[in-house]
Motif scaffolding. Structure first.
Motif, PDB file in Angstrom:
ATOM      1  N   UNK A  46       8.917   4.827   2.661  1.00 16.57           N
ATOM      2  CA  UNK A  46       8.638   3.341   2.940  1.00 16.57           C
ATOM      3  C   UNK A  46       7.058   3.504   3.414  1.00 16.57           C
ATOM      4  N   UNK A  47       6.726   4.297   4.278  1.00 17.87           N
ATOM      5  CA  UNK A  47       5.485   4.293   4.729  1.00 17.87           C
ATOM      6  C   UNK A  47       4.381   4.814   3.687  1.00 17.87           C
ATOM      7  N   UNK A  48       4.976   5.474   3.020  1.00 16.86           N
ATOM      8  CA  UNK A  48       4.211   6.095   1.743  1.00 16.86           C
ATOM      9  C   UNK A  48       3.745   4.637   0.796  1.00 16.86           C
ATOM     10  N   UNK A  49       4.821   3.690   0.491  1.00 16.28           N
ATOM     11  CA  UNK A  49       4.443   2.630  -0.159  1.00 16.28           C
ATOM     12  C   UNK A  49       3.309   1.778   0.536  1.00 16.28           C
ATOM     13  N   UNK A  50       3.634   1.739   1.674  1.00 16.41           N
ATOM     14  CA  UNK A  50       2.728   0.889   2.420  1.00 16.41           C
ATOM     15  C   UNK A  50       1.162   1.581   2.714  1.00 16.41           C
ATOM     16  N   UNK A  51       1.072   2.809   2.792  1.00 19.90           N
ATOM     17  CA  UNK A  51      -0.049   3.336   2.724  1.00 19.90           C
ATOM     18  C   UNK A  51      -0.908   3.226   1.352  1.00 19.90           C
ATOM     19  N   UNK A  52      -0.184   3.486   0.356  1.00 20.76           N
ATOM     20  CA  UNK A  52      -0.709   3.063  -1.168  1.00 20.76           C
ATOM     21  C   UNK A  52      -1.027   1.679  -1.197  1.00 20.76           C
ATOM     22  N   UNK A  53      -0.249   0.757  -0.810  1.00 15.91           N
ATOM     23  CA  UNK A  53      -0.552  -0.771  -0.961  1.00 15.91           C
ATOM     24  C   UNK A  53      -1.810  -1.083  -0.066  1.00 15.91           C
ATOM     25  N   UNK A  54      -1.902  -0.524   0.996  1.00 18.81           N
ATOM     26  CA  UNK A  54      -3.033  -0.758   2.018  1.00 18.81           C
ATOM     27  C   UNK A  54      -4.343  -0.196   1.234  1.00 18.81           C
ATOM     28  N   UNK A  55      -4.119   0.901   0.876  1.00 18.59           N
ATOM     29  CA  UNK A  55      -5.619   1.442   0.165  1.00 18.59           C
ATOM     30  C   UNK A  55      -5.808   0.760  -1.181  1.00 18.59           C
ATOM     31  N   UNK A  56      -5.116  -0.003  -1.806  1.00 16.53           N
ATOM     32  CA  UNK A  56      -5.378  -0.610  -2.695  1.00 16.53           C
ATOM     33  C   UNK A  56      -5.797  -2.424  -2.391  1.00 16.53           C
ATOM     34  N   UNK A  57      -5.791  -2.540  -1.119  1.00 17.95           N
ATOM     35  CA  UNK A  57      -6.060  -3.930  -0.672  1.00 17.95           C
ATOM     36  C   UNK A  57      -5.057  -4.913  -0.763  1.00 17.95           C
ATOM     37  N   UNK A  58      -3.829  -4.521  -0.966  1.00 16.20           N
ATOM     38  CA  UNK A  58      -2.715  -5.691  -1.141  1.00 16.20           C
ATOM     39  C   UNK A  58      -2.156  -5.758   0.210  1.00 16.20           C
ATOM     40  N   UNK A  59      -2.363  -5.182   1.377  1.00 17.56           N
ATOM     41  CA  UNK A  59      -1.532  -5.560   2.612  1.00 17.56           C
ATOM     42  C   UNK A  59      -2.686  -5.625   3.618  1.00 17.56           C
ATOM     43  N   UNK A  60      -2.826  -6.682   4.401  1.00 17.46           N
ATOM     44  CA  UNK A  60      -3.698  -6.819   5.525  1.00 17.46           C
ATOM     45  C   UNK A  60      -3.240  -6.234   7.006  1.00 17.46           C
TER      46      UNK A  60
END
Length: 346
Positions: free
Chosen positions: A170-184
C-alpha cells in the motif's frame, strides 16, 4: 535504488542475514546479524522484522542457513535433520500466510535430488526476495492508476519497505501516486499497540519527504467526515478464498467507517498472501500477543494496577467491505472466490 525507495529492512550479505531492528525505530537504525534458523524465528516472533512479505523472505533465508549447516555436518541425511528448523520457523507467527508460502517453496526445492542443493536454495531465497520487490513496483503502478488527484489518503500500520522486500505494498502505491503529484497529504494511523504508524510509516515517509500527519485511530471517522481523504490503503497478512482480509487490528473498523463515509477502500497485497485453502476469514488463525504490549509503553506501565488487556494482533475485514484488491497479477473489484480463482489462473 530510486530516491523514494531508500530502505531495505532485510538483506543477505555473504553467508548471513542482516535485519534492521524495527523495535528501535525511529530513534536508532540498528542492524542485527543473523546466522541461524533459531535466531531467525526469534527475530520474527519478537518483531525485529514484521510485515507479511518481509517475514516470508526472512524465513526463506533462515531455512537456507539451516540447510547449509545441516548439509555441512550431515551430508548424507541432511534433509531429514531440517524438520525441527522448519517447524520452528513455521510457528514463529501464525497469521501471515507468506511465511508458510515461502517455506513451502524452499522445502519443495530441498526435496529435489540436487547435486548442489545449497546453491539452489540460495538462488531461490534471493529470487523470492527479488520477486517481492518486482511485485511491489507492479502493484504500485496498478494501484496508482486508480487514484485521481486528491488532497489526501489514509493508511494503517506499515506497508512500506520495512514490511516487504522493498518499496512496499500500500505504501508503494502511495509513493508512486505522490511522485506523480496525485496526493498532497498522507494521514497515518498511530497503530497501537506497536505504533507501526507513528514509528515506522511516518519514519519511512519522512525519509522520502512525503507530507505526512499522524492521527489517533479514533480520529479516522472525523477525518473522513471532513472530506480530507478519498482512499484508505492497507496491506494484508492473509486473504481467504472468499476475499476476506486479515490485517493489522483496526483494519476492519477502518473499512466500516470508509463504507459509511463513501471513502474507497483498497487492499494491496501480492498473490502469495492469498490462501485458497482457507475458505473464509473465520478460519484464519488470529495471533493474540501479550497483554503487556497494551498495558505498557516501552518499560512504563500506563494502565491502572491489576487491570488486564485483550491483545489480538489482527482482525478480519469481510470481502464485501473491500472495494479494490491490487495484486501483481492484476486488480480485482469487490473480490470473491470466483474472482480470486480467475486471478490466480492468469
Amino acid at each position: 535504488m530510486p530516491p523514494n525507495d531508500t530502505i531495505r529492512a532485510v538483506e543477505w550479505k555473504d553467508n548471513h542475514l542482516i535485519l534492521l531492528d524495527q523495535r528501535k525505530l525511529p530513534h536508532a537504525e540498528h542492524y542485527l546479524q543473523i546466522y541461524s534458523a533459531e535466531d531467525t524465528a526469534e527475530a520474527i516472533r519478537n518483531m525485529v522484522v514484521r510485515g507479511a512479505p518481509a517475514i516470508g523472505i526472512t524465513a526463506a533465508y533462515g531455512l537456507l542457513m539451516a540447510a547449509r549447516k545441516a548439509f555441512k555436518q550431515y551430508p548424507h541425511d541432511w534433509r531429514s535433520r531440517l524438520q525441527t528448523d522448519i517447524d520452528v520457523l513455521a510457528a514463529s507467527r501464525p497469521t501471515a500466510i507468506n511465511l508458510q508460502w515461502a517455506l513451502q517453496r524452499m522445502v519443495a526445492a530441498i526435496d529435489e535430488q540436487d547435486p548442489e542443493p545449497i546453491n539452489t536454495l540460495m538462488a531461490l531465497a534471493q529470487r523470492i526476495h527479488q520477486e517481492d520487490i518486482e511485485a511491489n513496483h507492479r502493484m504500485a503502478f496498478l494501484g496508482n492508476e486508480l487514484i485521481k488527484p486528491t488532497h489526501g489518503v489514509l493508511t494503517h500500520c506499515n506497508t512500506g519497505s520495512l514490511a516487504t522486500g522493498g518499496y512496499g505494498t500500500a505504501l508503494g502505491v502511495i509513493r508512486t501516486a505522490y511522485s506523480e503529484g496525485k496526493i498532497e497529504q498522507v494521514y497515518a494511523d498511530e497503530t497501537r499497540p506497536w505504533w507501526q504508524g507513528s514509528r515506522l510509516t511516518a519514519w519511512e515517509l519522512m525519509r522520502d519527504k512525503i507530507p505526512t500527519q499522524l492521527i489517533c485511530e479514533g480520529a479516522a471517522a472525523h477525518l473522513m467526515k471532513l472530506g480530507k481523504i478519498s482512499w484508505v490503503l492497507v496491506g494484508a497478512d492473509r486473504i481467504a478464498a472468499n476475499g476476506d482480509v486479515a490485517n493489522k487490528i483496526g483494519t476492519y473498523s477502518l473499512a466500516v467507517l470508509a463504507r459509511f463515509h463513501s471513502v474507497r477502500f483498497m487492499v494491496v497485497a501480492p498473490t502469495s498472501t492469498i490462501d485458497m485453502n482457507t475458505p473464509t476469514g473465520e478460519q484464519i488463525p488470529i495471533e493474540e500477543r501479550s497483554p503487556e504490549e497494551i498495558l505498557n509503553v516501552g518499560q512504563q506501565r500506563i494502565a491502572a494496577p491489576q487491570v488486564s488487556a485483550w491483545n489480538p494482533a489482527f482482525d478480519v475485514t469481510p470481502s464485501k467491505l473491500v472495494d479494490i484488491l491490487v495484486t501483481e497479477k492484476g486488480i480485482v473489484v469487490r473480490p470473491d472466490n470466483e474472482k480470486l480463482v480467475s486471478l490466480l489462473q492468469r
